[in-house]
Design a protein around this motif. Structure first.
Motif, short mmCIF file in Angstrom:
data_model
loop_
_atom_site.label_atom_id
_atom_site.label_comp_id
_atom_site.label_asym_id
_atom_site.label_seq_id
_atom_site.Cartn_x
_atom_site.Cartn_y
_atom_site.Cartn_z
N ILE A 26 0.87 -1.17 0.00
CA ILE A 26 0.00 0.00 0.00
C ILE A 26 0.91 1.23 0.00
N GLU A 27 0.50 2.26 -0.71
CA GLU A 27 1.34 3.46 -0.81
C GLU A 27 1.03 4.51 0.23
N GLN A 28 -0.18 4.54 0.75
CA GLN A 28 -0.54 5.55 1.74
C GLN A 28 0.22 5.32 3.04
N ALA A 29 0.58 6.41 3.68
CA ALA A 29 1.21 6.33 4.99
C ALA A 29 0.16 5.91 6.02
N LEU A 30 0.62 5.31 7.10
CA LEU A 30 -0.29 4.89 8.17
C LEU A 30 -0.99 6.10 8.77
N ASN A 31 -2.31 6.02 8.85
CA ASN A 31 -3.11 7.05 9.49
C ASN A 31 -3.72 6.44 10.75
N PRO A 32 -3.15 6.70 11.93
CA PRO A 32 -3.65 6.07 13.15
C PRO A 32 -5.05 6.54 13.57
N GLN A 33 -5.59 7.51 12.88
CA GLN A 33 -6.94 8.01 13.19
C GLN A 33 -8.02 7.05 12.69
N ILE A 34 -7.66 6.11 11.80
CA ILE A 34 -8.67 5.23 11.20
C ILE A 34 -8.26 3.76 11.30
N LEU A 35 -7.85 3.33 12.51
CA LEU A 35 -7.45 1.93 12.70
C LEU A 35 -8.68 1.03 12.69
N ARG A 36 -8.54 -0.08 11.97
CA ARG A 36 -9.66 -1.00 11.81
C ARG A 36 -9.37 -2.39 12.35
N ARG A 37 -8.10 -2.80 12.36
CA ARG A 37 -7.77 -4.17 12.76
C ARG A 37 -6.30 -4.23 13.19
N ILE A 38 -6.02 -5.10 14.15
CA ILE A 38 -4.65 -5.35 14.58
C ILE A 38 -4.43 -6.86 14.56
N GLY A 39 -3.23 -7.27 14.21
CA GLY A 39 -2.95 -8.70 14.16
C GLY A 39 -1.54 -9.03 14.59
N LEU A 40 -1.40 -10.16 15.25
CA LEU A 40 -0.11 -10.74 15.58
C LEU A 40 0.11 -11.83 14.55
N ILE A 41 1.25 -11.79 13.84
CA ILE A 41 1.40 -12.67 12.69
C ILE A 41 2.79 -13.30 12.63
N ALA A 42 2.79 -14.59 12.32
CA ALA A 42 4.02 -15.32 11.97
C ALA A 42 3.98 -15.42 10.45
N ILE A 43 4.94 -14.80 9.78
CA ILE A 43 4.84 -14.69 8.33
C ILE A 43 6.21 -14.82 7.67
N GLY A 44 6.20 -15.56 6.55
CA GLY A 44 7.36 -15.58 5.67
C GLY A 44 8.52 -16.46 6.06
N SER A 45 8.53 -16.99 7.26
CA SER A 45 9.62 -17.82 7.72
C SER A 45 9.07 -19.21 8.04
N PRO A 46 9.42 -20.21 7.23
CA PRO A 46 8.83 -21.53 7.44
C PRO A 46 9.30 -22.20 8.73
N GLY A 47 8.41 -23.03 9.29
CA GLY A 47 8.75 -23.79 10.48
C GLY A 47 7.81 -23.50 11.62
N PRO A 48 8.16 -24.03 12.79
CA PRO A 48 7.29 -23.87 13.95
C PRO A 48 7.25 -22.42 14.42
N ALA A 49 6.09 -22.03 14.95
CA ALA A 49 5.90 -20.68 15.48
C ALA A 49 5.20 -20.79 16.82
N ARG A 50 5.65 -19.99 17.78
CA ARG A 50 5.01 -19.97 19.10
C ARG A 50 5.29 -18.61 19.72
N VAL A 51 4.24 -17.81 19.87
CA VAL A 51 4.37 -16.47 20.42
C VAL A 51 3.08 -16.13 21.18
N ALA A 52 3.24 -15.38 22.27
CA ALA A 52 2.08 -15.01 23.08
C ALA A 52 2.14 -13.52 23.40
N ILE A 53 0.95 -12.93 23.55
CA ILE A 53 0.85 -11.55 24.02
C ILE A 53 -0.06 -11.53 25.24
N SER A 54 0.32 -10.74 26.25
CA SER A 54 -0.47 -10.69 27.48
C SER A 54 -1.10 -9.32 27.72
N ARG A 55 -0.68 -8.34 26.97
CA ARG A 55 -1.25 -7.00 27.11
C ARG A 55 -0.93 -6.23 25.85
#
Length: 179
Positions: free
Chosen positions: A141-170
């Motif tokens: 996407i070419e537009q700069a991030l506009n934090p005034q219009i946030l719609r979704r947030i995601g934690l993602i394991a991407i692009g690196s094959p193999g096992p993934a294990r990550v947690a968020i608590s806050r």
């Protein structure tokens, strides 16, 4: 970062297992929606003594795949999240030593492959990372991030094959603290 920060708005502290603190539910998404074969899950559980959302599985690059994700819609009652008064996102994270990403989507991200990404290196103990909005890089996407219009947030394991294990608590918005 060494500057004193303070939370300005809680997104989730995972104390409620059915929904996030903002009222929405986390969802698991993988590359299988587009033909990939990565497998995993996102679920609430205790991780190293904290209520958390655990994202785990196996990422495969086969069939043009390459991700697993836990995502949360930030739109509540038809209103996008206005984070323009914040400096960024604070996330308490614990992982397997690999790098993961926090993805943001806005009203400008009209295609499913568009996002703003910030890479996070993880360790096997809990750490709070402060991610300024300026560190989120536009992806397909070419537009700069506009934090005034946030719609979704995601934690993602991407692009690196193999096992993934990550947690968020806050996860919260943060701003400059008082000196």
């Amino acid at each position: 970062m060494n500057a004193p920060f303070q939370e300005t708005r809680l997104i989730d502290d995972f104390s409620y297992r059915q929904q996030a603190s903002i009222g929405q539910c986390w969802q698991y998404v993988s590359d299988t929606v587009m033909g990939g074969i990565s497998q995993g899950f996102a679920r609430h559980e205790s991780v190293n003594g904290r209520h958390a959302l655990l994202l785990a599985g196996n990422v495969s690059l086969e069939n043009n795949g390459g991700f697993i994700q836990a995502a949360l819609d930030l739109e509540v009652a038809g209103k996008l999240l206005d984070a323009s008064a914040a400096e960024g996102i604070a996330v308490s994270i614990c992982g397997d030593g690999r790098s993961y990403a926090l993805n943001l989507r806005t009203a400008d991200t009209e295609r499913p492959w568009q996002s703003y990404r910030c890479t996070i290196d993880t360790e096997s103990h809990w750490q709070t990372r402060y991610l300024p909005f300026a560190s989120f890089i536009p992806h397909r996407i070419e537009q700069a991030l506009n934090p005034q219009i946030l719609r979704r947030i995601g934690l993602i394991a991407i692009g690196s094959p193999g096992p993934a294990r990550v947690a968020i608590s806050r996860i919260a918005l943060y701003g400059q603290g008082k000196s």
